[in-house]
Scaffold this motif. Structure first.
Motif, mmCIF file in Angstrom:
data_model
loop_
_atom_site.group_PDB
_atom_site.id
_atom_site.type_symbol
_atom_site.label_atom_id
_atom_site.label_comp_id
_atom_site.label_asym_id
_atom_site.label_seq_id
_atom_site.Cartn_x
_atom_site.Cartn_y
_atom_site.Cartn_z
ATOM 1 N N SER A 172 0.841 -1.201 0.000
ATOM 2 C CA SER A 172 0.000 0.000 0.000
ATOM 3 C C SER A 172 0.875 1.250 0.000
ATOM 4 C CB SER A 172 -0.944 0.010 1.203
ATOM 5 O OG SER A 172 -0.224 0.159 2.413
ATOM 6 N N TYR A 173 0.255 2.373 -0.392
ATOM 7 C CA TYR A 173 1.022 3.600 -0.650
ATOM 8 C C TYR A 173 0.177 4.822 -0.355
ATOM 9 C CZ TYR A 173 3.651 6.965 -3.632
ATOM 10 O OH TYR A 173 4.345 8.039 -4.130
ATOM 11 N N ASP A 174 0.750 5.753 0.404
ATOM 12 C CA ASP A 174 0.142 7.057 0.659
ATOM 13 C C ASP A 174 1.207 8.113 0.398
ATOM 14 O OD1 ASP A 174 -1.050 9.368 1.556
ATOM 15 O OD2 ASP A 174 -1.231 8.733 3.650
ATOM 16 N N LYS A 203 -3.795 5.364 -1.388
ATOM 17 C CA LYS A 203 -4.639 6.366 -0.733
ATOM 18 C C LYS A 203 -4.103 7.742 -1.121
ATOM 19 C CE LYS A 203 -4.995 9.097 3.292
ATOM 20 N NZ LYS A 203 -3.986 9.879 4.047
ATOM 21 N N LEU A 204 -5.010 8.611 -1.523
ATOM 22 C CA LEU A 204 -4.618 9.928 -2.016
ATOM 23 C C LEU A 204 -5.587 10.956 -1.443
ATOM 24 C CD1 LEU A 204 -2.339 10.679 -4.102
ATOM 25 C CD2 LEU A 204 -4.152 10.873 -5.797
ATOM 26 N N SER A 205 -5.074 11.901 -0.662
ATOM 27 C CA SER A 205 -5.939 12.944 -0.123
ATOM 28 C C SER A 205 -6.441 13.829 -1.246
ATOM 29 C CB SER A 205 -5.178 13.786 0.904
ATOM 30 O OG SER A 205 -4.202 14.583 0.256
ATOM 31 N N ASP A 206 -7.475 14.618 -0.971
ATOM 32 C CA ASP A 206 -7.988 15.507 -2.008
ATOM 33 C C ASP A 206 -6.936 16.532 -2.421
ATOM 34 O OD1 ASP A 206 -8.114 16.748 0.462
ATOM 35 O OD2 ASP A 206 -10.156 17.501 0.216
ATOM 36 N N ASP A 208 -3.643 16.025 -2.399
ATOM 37 C CA ASP A 208 -2.693 15.310 -3.240
ATOM 38 C C ASP A 208 -3.250 15.091 -4.639
ATOM 39 O OD1 ASP A 208 -1.069 15.167 -1.044
ATOM 40 O OD2 ASP A 208 -1.423 13.046 -0.643
ATOM 41 N N ALA A 209 -4.520 14.694 -4.703
ATOM 42 C CA ALA A 209 -5.158 14.427 -6.001
ATOM 43 C C ALA A 209 -5.181 15.684 -6.862
ATOM 44 C CB ALA A 209 -6.569 13.897 -5.790
ATOM 45 N N HIS A 210 -5.531 16.811 -6.269
ATOM 46 C CA HIS A 210 -5.599 18.062 -7.030
ATOM 47 C C HIS A 210 -4.214 18.514 -7.483
ATOM 48 C CE1 HIS A 210 -9.796 18.339 -6.382
ATOM 49 N NE2 HIS A 210 -9.744 18.709 -5.121
ATOM 50 N N TRP A 211 -3.188 18.258 -6.661
ATOM 51 C CA TRP A 211 -1.840 18.672 -7.045
ATOM 52 C C TRP A 211 -1.286 17.777 -8.149
ATOM 53 C CZ3 TRP A 211 3.284 17.075 -7.185
ATOM 54 C CH2 TRP A 211 4.230 18.092 -7.332
ATOM 55 N N LEU A 212 -1.490 16.466 -8.015
ATOM 56 C CA LEU A 212 -0.955 15.544 -9.018
ATOM 57 C C LEU A 212 -1.731 15.607 -10.329
ATOM 58 C CD1 LEU A 212 -0.269 12.401 -6.794
ATOM 59 C CD2 LEU A 212 1.456 13.771 -7.979
ATOM 60 N N TYR A 213 -3.063 15.710 -10.227
ATOM 61 C CA TYR A 213 -3.928 15.689 -11.410
ATOM 62 C C TYR A 213 -4.872 16.898 -11.364
ATOM 63 C CZ TYR A 213 -2.367 10.815 -11.737
ATOM 64 O OH TYR A 213 -1.612 9.665 -11.827
ATOM 65 N N PRO A 214 -4.353 18.104 -11.563
ATOM 66 C CA PRO A 214 -5.138 19.319 -11.344
ATOM 67 C C PRO A 214 -6.339 19.468 -12.273
ATOM 68 C CG PRO A 214 -3.049 19.832 -12.425
ATOM 69 C CD PRO A 214 -2.964 18.412 -11.985
ATOM 70 N N GLU A 215 -6.340 18.814 -13.412
ATOM 71 C CA GLU A 215 -7.436 18.973 -14.367
ATOM 72 C C GLU A 215 -8.460 17.836 -14.287
ATOM 73 O OE1 GLU A 215 -5.774 19.493 -18.227
ATOM 74 O OE2 GLU A 215 -4.685 21.327 -17.698
ATOM 75 N N VAL A 234 -8.288 4.820 -2.627
ATOM 76 C CA VAL A 234 -9.045 5.433 -1.536
ATOM 77 C C VAL A 234 -8.758 6.927 -1.537
ATOM 78 C CG1 VAL A 234 -9.500 5.422 0.936
ATOM 79 C CG2 VAL A 234 -8.850 3.296 -0.220
ATOM 80 N N LEU A 235 -9.824 7.726 -1.616
ATOM 81 C CA LEU A 235 -9.704 9.171 -1.700
ATOM 82 C C LEU A 235 -10.455 9.822 -0.537
ATOM 83 C CD1 LEU A 235 -10.424 9.543 -5.537
ATOM 84 C CD2 LEU A 235 -8.179 9.472 -4.432
ATOM 85 N N PRO A 236 -9.777 10.043 0.612
ATOM 86 C CA PRO A 236 -10.416 10.773 1.697
ATOM 87 C C PRO A 236 -10.586 12.236 1.329
ATOM 88 C CG PRO A 236 -8.135 10.335 2.231
ATOM 89 C CD PRO A 236 -8.413 9.636 0.930
ATOM 90 N N ARG A 237 -11.719 12.828 1.761
ATOM 91 C CA ARG A 237 -11.999 14.216 1.389
ATOM 92 C C ARG A 237 -12.303 15.071 2.620
ATOM 93 N NH1 ARG A 237 -15.392 11.694 -2.880
ATOM 94 N NH2 ARG A 237 -17.209 12.398 -1.699
#
Length: 331
Positions: A172-174, A203-206, A208-215, A234-237
């Protein structure tokens, strides 16, 4: 406080040499191995500064101990006044620091500056030369996270360990992205992709998700990561709950109402509860009910953590009690 480089004394890694040639799966000792940094967290408030053991992977390992799971911790500590503090702290939660961890000239620090709403802004003084080594035998779950998985030197060593664990343990990876430290976006994204491809759970926080994949939308992020190879994303928000997605299922978990003291360690507590659940379930053919139980436990753990100051994960008793309160709503 800015980032620092610091010299290190590189520890030898006989485990890396051993598992490169070993064809046998060893007997288990730790159920879970956590790989990543363990800095000293310095919390800065209007009342002053308080230092305590911290770091996202280390907090996650500590949280596992509170949930009744034996964990091993592979990290890099300094031979200074902070190293023993971290070792003592992990010992109180049944977390064993593996041989070879004391390999830096000084321990890294992360200063959390708290805003009025309890949110934290981080400043780092990081020794970037992370030279991990691990010990036989292979655990059931190998988890890696944060700065140690992104920055070189170190990230390649962690990736090598994950590659060796792939197929022999649940990996697993965060990433717990720290934009101020990880450098150029494209390079960090490429490193994230390579690491995620070695894992079953990401697992990717919101943030992290926005920074890695902003579009991309959160749903698009989950699909994109699944295409890299993981079986569960898993995407905690935060205050909006969490989303758990597999190749066949996607469910949303509502948030648990909490009065927020601060958000330090909330995501790590979330991850601890998630990994504890996966210890029994694995990731193969997870049902909707199983995904919901995993998600509700993780969200509840995060909700407990934000109710108190600092990285203070819940105990198993606290998590069980809150989950019991949730059950009528879940039925």
């Amino acid at each position: 406080m800015g980032t620092g480089h610091g010299r290190t004394q590189r520890a030898q890694c006989p485990f890396l040499r051993h598992i490169s040639h070993s064809k046998e799966i060893p007997d288990e000792r730790h159920e879970i191995l956590v790989i990543g940094e363990a800095p000293i967290d310095i919390v800065a408030t209007e009342q002053g500064k308080l230092a305590h053991a911290g770091g996202s992977p280390a907090n996650m390992a500590f949280g596992l101990g509170g949930l009744g799971v034996e964990a091993g911790m592979l990290t890099a500590l300094g031979d200074d006044e902070f190293g023993p503090m971290i070792q003592d702290h992990r010992g109180t939660a049944n977390v064993e620091l593996l041989p070879g961890c004391l390999n830096l000239t000084r321990t890294a620090t992360a200063t959390a500056v708290l805003a009025a709403d309890g949110s934290a802004r981080y400043e780092f003084d990081i020794n970037r030369d992370f030279a991990p080594c691990a010990s036989d035998p292979m655990p059931k779950i190998v988890h890696a996270g944060s700065i140690a998985t992104i920055l070189e030197p170190g990230a390649s060593s962690v990736a090598s360990l994950l590659a060796q664990a792939k197929g022999r343990a649940l990996v697993s990876y965060d990433p717990n992205i720290r934009p101020a430290l990880v450098g150029e976006h494209d390079q960090a994204l490429a490193t994230f992709k390579r690491t995620a491809a070695l894992c079953e759970v990401v697992k990717l926080s919101d943030e992290d998700a926005h920074w890695l994949y902003p579009e991309n939308s959160m749903a698009q992020v989950a699909t994109t990561i699944l295409e890299l190879g993981p079986q569960l994303v898993v995407l905690p928000r935060g205050g909006d709950g969490a989303e758990l997605t597999t190749g066949t299922e996607s469910i949303e978990i509502p948030a648990v109402a909490s009065e927020v003291a601060d958000t330090i360690g909330a995501g790590d507590s979330f991850m601890s509860a998630l990994i504890r659940g996966l210890l029994d379930l694995g990731t193969a053919n997870l049902t909707t009910v199983q995904l919901e139980n995993l998600g509700r436990s993780a969200v509840a753990a995060g909700a407990i953590a934000v109710r108190r100051s600092g990285a203070m994960p819940p105990t198993l008793e606290e998590l069980t009690a809150l989950r019991g309160e949730q059950e009528p709503a879940a039925q």
